[in-house]
Write a protein that holds these residues in place. Structure first.
Motif: not given
Length: 381
Positions: A201-203, A233-240, A279-282, A300-304
């Motif tokens: 469950n990636a964030l 599964k990826l869940e993203t939260h943000g404003v734009e 947590y994932m951010q690319t 959380l382990p992270v992927v960058v």
């Protein structure tokens, strides 16, 4: 020691340079450093005043529109000088008011330092390139040349500064996380169970700037991992703005395992952290993403992506995986790691330990205070 911070801060929400400066002030106050903050153009809210007052800091603002601020520049500078700061710490770049204030500081012999918060990344400089080039020649280069020092958040940011100011006095000091954030992360860590199944469950948390944040890359990476039978599964939260949501939904297509959602704060954010196990951010470029740091602090382990300035920090901490900005190469790396529960849990533990040791307010403030002290000691009597 009297330190004045100047920038376009937002202390209402846990975002941007305001979060980093608030955490730094928490640490500086433990060393009995007197601190004042000046916001650009916007009056502090009652909540911002309360938050700063609670940690023993003063807050003021440069009022009116940008044009009005320039017309009252002399008056504003006199207010700054009246506070008699030992060092002025500017935050960000390409804010015209800062070089103008710095000019007055130089005339009075008051040293200043600059934290650019990623504003000198070459990808950032390419946006509105002609305007920025003209602006750099007129104002910014003199502002940089007159600085007594720079705080770089990472090695990558140091290199960006050196390209423009080869003789700069630079100290690499990452952003701290606040005491409130540490409490939040501890709670998330305590309530979350370790990864006990192969389901990921990636964030992702951040602005929905599709290009800069690499959201297109991230969604396509998730799809490619799913094609390789990785249950993710990826869940993203943000404003734009809504106009970008259409673009994101087009990239997502009919992938029901990618959920694009609005921003979360407080209890809602805590619940999101508890339910996630990665947590994932690319991003195509990024300064020192505090959401990544928060994720690490909560275990959380992270992927960058390797394109981000925080990538060496993640690698040094052994708290996550750094992948190339190439879908197939990144997939090959991840598909051999994401099914190793013990390794992922170990990465989460490593990252949490590293962040809490190195990025707590007191540790970061101690390094920053020593840098301030060295700047003051180098000044003529």
């Amino acid at each position: 020691m009297r330190i004045l911070h100047i920038g376009e801060f937002n202390f209402e929400n846990d975002t941007g340079s305001g979060t980093a400066v608030f955490s730094l002030i928490q640490g500086l106050r433990q060393f009995e450093t007197r601190v004042k903050v000046i916001k650009g153009y916007s009056k502090p809210t009652p909540n911002e005043i309360r938050k700063l007052k609670a940690i023993g800091a003063e807050i003021d603002f440069i009022g009116g529109t940008k044009k009005q601020s320039y017309l009252r520049l002399k008056e504003e500078c006199n207010r700054i000088l009246a506070w008699q700061p030992d060092v002025v710490h500017f935050h960000s770049a390409f804010i015209p008011l800062h070089p103008l204030i710095a000019f007055e500081l130089r005339k009075k012999g008051i040293p200043y330092i600059i934290t650019t918060h990623g504003a000198l990344d070459m990808m950032v400089l390419k946006r509105n390139q002609l305007k920025k080039k003209v602006y750099m020649n007129i104002l910014e280069m003199k502002y940089f040349e007159g600085a007594s020092g720079f705080v770089a958040l990472s090695k990558g940011e140091r290199d960006d500064i050196l390209k423009l100011s080869p003789m700069a006095n630079i100290n690499i000091i990452p952003n701290a996380i606040s005491l409130d954030t540490i409490e939040f992360c501890n709670k998330a860590f305590t309530l979350r169970k370790l990864l006990t199944s192969k389901k990921i469950n990636a964030l992702f948390l951040g602005r929905y700037d599709v290009y800069q944040k690499g959201i297109d890359f991230l969604i396509n990476l998730i799809a490619q991992l799913q094609k390789n039978d990785i249950p993710i599964k990826l869940e993203t939260h943000g404003v734009e703005p809504i106009r970008r949501m259409g673009q994101i939904n087009e990239i997502r297509g009919n992938n029901s395992n990618v959920n694009i959602l609005g921003p979360v704060y407080g209890k809602e954010k805590l619940e999101v952290f508890i339910q996630s196990n990665m947590y994932m951010q690319t991003s195509r470029w990024e300064g020192f993403g505090m959401s990544i740091v928060e994720a690490m602090a909560s275990g959380l382990p992270v992927v960058v992506s390797e394109t981000m300035n925080i990538a060496p920090f993640v690698k040094d901490s052994e708290g996550g995986i750094v992948v190339p900005f190439d879908i197939l190469e990144a997939t090959d790396i991840l598909k051999n790691i994401l099914d190793d529960e013990k390794l992922l849990n170990k990465m989460g533990a490593n990252g949490r330990k590293y962040v809490l040791k190195n990025l707590n307010p007191q540790t970061v403030a101690s390094k920053t205070k020593d840098f301030y002290k060295s700047i003051i000691e180098c000044q003529p009597n």
